[in-house]
Write a protein that holds these residues in place. Structure first.
Motif, PDB file in Angstrom:
ATOM      1  N   LEU A  59      13.751  36.576   2.589  1.00  0.00           N
ATOM      2  CA  LEU A  59      14.198  37.901   2.175  1.00  0.00           C
ATOM      3  C   LEU A  59      13.467  38.911   3.058  1.00  0.00           C
ATOM      4  N   PHE A  60      14.173  39.433   4.061  1.00  0.00           N
ATOM      5  CA  PHE A  60      13.550  40.349   5.014  1.00  0.00           C
ATOM      6  C   PHE A  60      14.574  41.359   5.499  1.00  0.00           C
ATOM      7  N   VAL A  61      14.064  42.439   6.069  1.00  0.00           N
ATOM      8  CA  VAL A  61      14.905  43.475   6.640  1.00  0.00           C
ATOM      9  C   VAL A  61      14.530  43.599   8.112  1.00  0.00           C
ATOM     10  N   VAL A  62      15.543  43.588   8.982  1.00  0.00           N
ATOM     11  CA  VAL A  62      15.290  43.717  10.413  1.00  0.00           C
ATOM     12  C   VAL A  62      15.154  45.202  10.746  1.00  0.00           C
ATOM     13  N   LEU A  63      13.984  45.576  11.279  1.00  0.00           N
ATOM     14  CA  LEU A  63      13.756  46.954  11.681  1.00  0.00           C
ATOM     15  C   LEU A  63      14.189  47.181  13.129  1.00  0.00           C
ATOM     16  N   LYS A  64      14.036  46.147  13.938  1.00  0.00           N
ATOM     17  CA  LYS A  64      14.433  46.235  15.337  1.00  0.00           C
ATOM     18  C   LYS A  64      14.805  44.839  15.815  1.00  0.00           C
ATOM     19  N   ASP A  65      15.983  44.709  16.449  1.00  0.00           N
ATOM     20  CA  ASP A  65      16.425  43.411  16.950  1.00  0.00           C
ATOM     21  C   ASP A  65      15.470  42.877  18.002  1.00  0.00           C
ATOM     22  N   GLY A  66      15.469  41.551  18.111  1.00  0.00           N
ATOM     23  CA  GLY A  66      14.622  40.893  19.082  1.00  0.00           C
ATOM     24  C   GLY A  66      15.147  41.043  20.497  1.00  0.00           C
ATOM     25  N   VAL A  67      14.252  40.880  21.450  1.00  0.00           N
ATOM     26  CA  VAL A  67      14.611  40.973  22.863  1.00  0.00           C
ATOM     27  C   VAL A  67      15.372  39.725  23.283  1.00  0.00           C
ATOM     28  N   ALA A  68      14.946  38.559  22.771  1.00  0.00           N
ATOM     29  CA  ALA A  68      15.567  37.296  23.181  1.00  0.00           C
ATOM     30  C   ALA A  68      16.968  37.128  22.604  1.00  0.00           C
ATOM     31  N   GLN A  69      17.197  37.621  21.397  1.00  0.00           N
ATOM     32  CA  GLN A  69      18.494  37.429  20.738  1.00  0.00           C
ATOM     33  C   GLN A  69      18.706  38.551  19.728  1.00  0.00           C
ATOM     34  N   ALA A  70      19.913  39.061  19.670  1.00  0.00           N
ATOM     35  CA  ALA A  70      20.257  40.113  18.705  1.00  0.00           C
ATOM     36  C   ALA A  70      20.616  39.476  17.371  1.00  0.00           C
ATOM     37  N   GLY A  71      20.514  40.260  16.285  1.00  0.00           N
ATOM     38  CA  GLY A  71      20.809  39.764  14.933  1.00  0.00           C
ATOM     39  C   GLY A  71      22.289  39.558  14.719  1.00  0.00           C
ATOM     40  N   PRO A  72      22.722  39.096  13.621  1.00  0.00           N
ATOM     41  CA  PRO A  72      21.962  38.752  12.420  1.00  0.00           C
ATOM     42  C   PRO A  72      21.221  37.422  12.584  1.00  0.00           C
ATOM     43  N   TYR A  73      20.144  37.304  11.831  1.00  0.00           N
ATOM     44  CA  TYR A  73      19.302  36.114  11.881  1.00  0.00           C
ATOM     45  C   TYR A  73      19.450  35.358  10.568  1.00  0.00           C
ATOM     46  N   VAL A  74      19.510  34.031  10.673  1.00  0.00           N
ATOM     47  CA  VAL A  74      19.716  33.205   9.476  1.00  0.00           C
ATOM     48  C   VAL A  74      18.430  33.029   8.673  1.00  0.00           C
ATOM     49  N   SER A  75      17.299  33.188   9.314  1.00  0.00           N
ATOM     50  CA  SER A  75      16.025  33.029   8.607  1.00  0.00           C
ATOM     51  C   SER A  75      14.979  33.938   9.227  1.00  0.00           C
ATOM     52  N   LEU A  76      13.904  34.118   8.496  1.00  0.00           N
ATOM     53  CA  LEU A  76      12.781  34.904   8.984  1.00  0.00           C
ATOM     54  C   LEU A  76      12.190  34.258  10.226  1.00  0.00           C
ATOM     55  N   ASP A  77      12.100  32.937  10.203  1.00  0.00           N
ATOM     56  CA  ASP A  77      11.564  32.207  11.351  1.00  0.00           C
ATOM     57  C   ASP A  77      12.397  32.473  12.606  1.00  0.00           C
ATOM     58  N   ALA A  78      13.729  32.450  12.457  1.00  0.00           N
ATOM     59  CA  ALA A  78      14.619  32.702  13.599  1.00  0.00           C
ATOM     60  C   ALA A  78      14.443  34.125  14.119  1.00  0.00           C
ATOM     61  N   ALA A  79      14.293  35.083  13.217  1.00  0.00           N
ATOM     62  CA  ALA A  79      14.102  36.476  13.620  1.00  0.00           C
ATOM     63  C   ALA A  79      12.785  36.649  14.363  1.00  0.00           C
ATOM     64  N   GLN A  80      11.728  36.002  13.865  1.00  0.00           N
ATOM     65  CA  GLN A  80      10.427  36.122  14.515  1.00  0.00           C
ATOM     66  C   GLN A  80      10.425  35.445  15.882  1.00  0.00           C
ATOM     67  N   LYS A  81      11.120  34.311  15.989  1.00  0.00           N
ATOM     68  CA  LYS A  81      11.211  33.622  17.285  1.00  0.00           C
ATOM     69  C   LYS A  81      11.985  34.464  18.292  1.00  0.00           C
ATOM     70  N   ALA A  82      12.950  35.232  17.820  1.00  0.00           N
ATOM     71  CA  ALA A  82      13.730  36.086  18.711  1.00  0.00           C
ATOM     72  C   ALA A  82      12.963  37.353  19.074  1.00  0.00           C
ATOM     73  N   VAL A  85      11.465  42.764  14.945  1.00  0.00           N
ATOM     74  CA  VAL A  85      10.486  43.399  14.065  1.00  0.00           C
ATOM     75  C   VAL A  85      11.099  43.398  12.671  1.00  0.00           C
ATOM     76  N   THR A  86      10.373  42.761  11.726  1.00  0.00           N
ATOM     77  CA  THR A  86      10.932  42.592  10.381  1.00  0.00           C
ATOM     78  C   THR A  86      10.006  43.150   9.314  1.00  0.00           C
ATOM     79  N   LEU A  87      10.613  43.535   8.203  1.00  0.00           N
ATOM     80  CA  LEU A  87       9.898  43.935   6.999  1.00  0.00           C
ATOM     81  C   LEU A  87      10.059  42.763   6.035  1.00  0.00           C
ATOM     82  N   ASN A  88       8.989  42.023   5.795  1.00  0.00           N
ATOM     83  CA  ASN A  88       9.051  40.748   5.066  1.00  0.00           C
ATOM     84  C   ASN A  88       8.853  40.951   3.563  1.00  0.00           C
ATOM     85  N   LEU A  89       9.900  41.373   2.890  1.00  0.00           N
ATOM     86  CA  LEU A  89       9.825  41.657   1.457  1.00  0.00           C
ATOM     87  C   LEU A  89       9.564  40.408   0.632  1.00  0.00           C
TER      88      LEU A  89
END
Length: 161
Positions: A59-82, A85-89
């Motif tokens: 359960l997270f909110v993307v504040l800024k898309d990753g440089v390696a890959q744009a969202g949407p992300y299926v998991s927090l891990d995928a977003a962090q790997k990309a 910048v996330t808000l990890n609620l």
């Protein structure tokens, strides 16, 4: 000078309360891991199921898309790997529940210790009250003297038995 410093440190480190504190920290760290597992593996899955199959760790909110890959992300891990910048609620909710459980456990422990200390104090006071007095007060000079005394050593008055 350095040798004195080392000797002082050795005395400090070997005192009982420092060792007790170290043991408490180690047990506290282990207890924290148990509580984390309880929250993540036992408490949160049923809550997530009740709320519509929500996985709180994801359960997270993307504040800024990753440089390696744009969202949407299926998991927090995928977003962090990309590199997003996330808000990890969800992680915050897990930490909040963990803290509440630890705080409650510490409260229960301290409450039990305080009750035990009060009970021991009451018992000591009762035992003290049962003991026969060893001193009495001189009726003339009001000095504390032994019960068996027949003359006050302070004012030399003769005492009645």
């Amino acid at each position: 000078m350095f040798k004195n410093f080392l000797n002082e440190f050795k005395k400090f480190a070997m005192r009982g309360n420092v060792i007790d504190m170290a043991v408490g920290i180690i047990i506290g760290a282990a207890f924290g891991k148990i509580v984390d597992s309880l929250v993540k593996d036992v408490i949160m899955p049923p809550i997530g199921l009740l709320l519509g199959k929500v996985d709180f760790t994801n359960l997270f909110v993307v504040l800024k898309d990753g440089v390696a890959q744009a969202g949407p992300y299926v998991s927090l891990d995928a977003a962090q790997k990309a590199g997003a910048v996330t808000l990890n609620l969800g992680l915050f909710v897990n930490a909040l529940i963990s803290f509440t459980i630890v705080a409650f456990a510490v409260f229960i422990l301290i409450k039990a210790i305080n009750e035990l200390q009060a009970k021991m104090l009451k018992q000591e006071e009762a035992e003290e009250a049962k003991k026969e007095p060893t001193e009495k007060t001189c009726p003339y000079c009001f000095t504390e003297i032994p019960v068996k005394a027949t003359r006050c050593p302070h004012c030399t008055s003769e005492l009645k038995k």
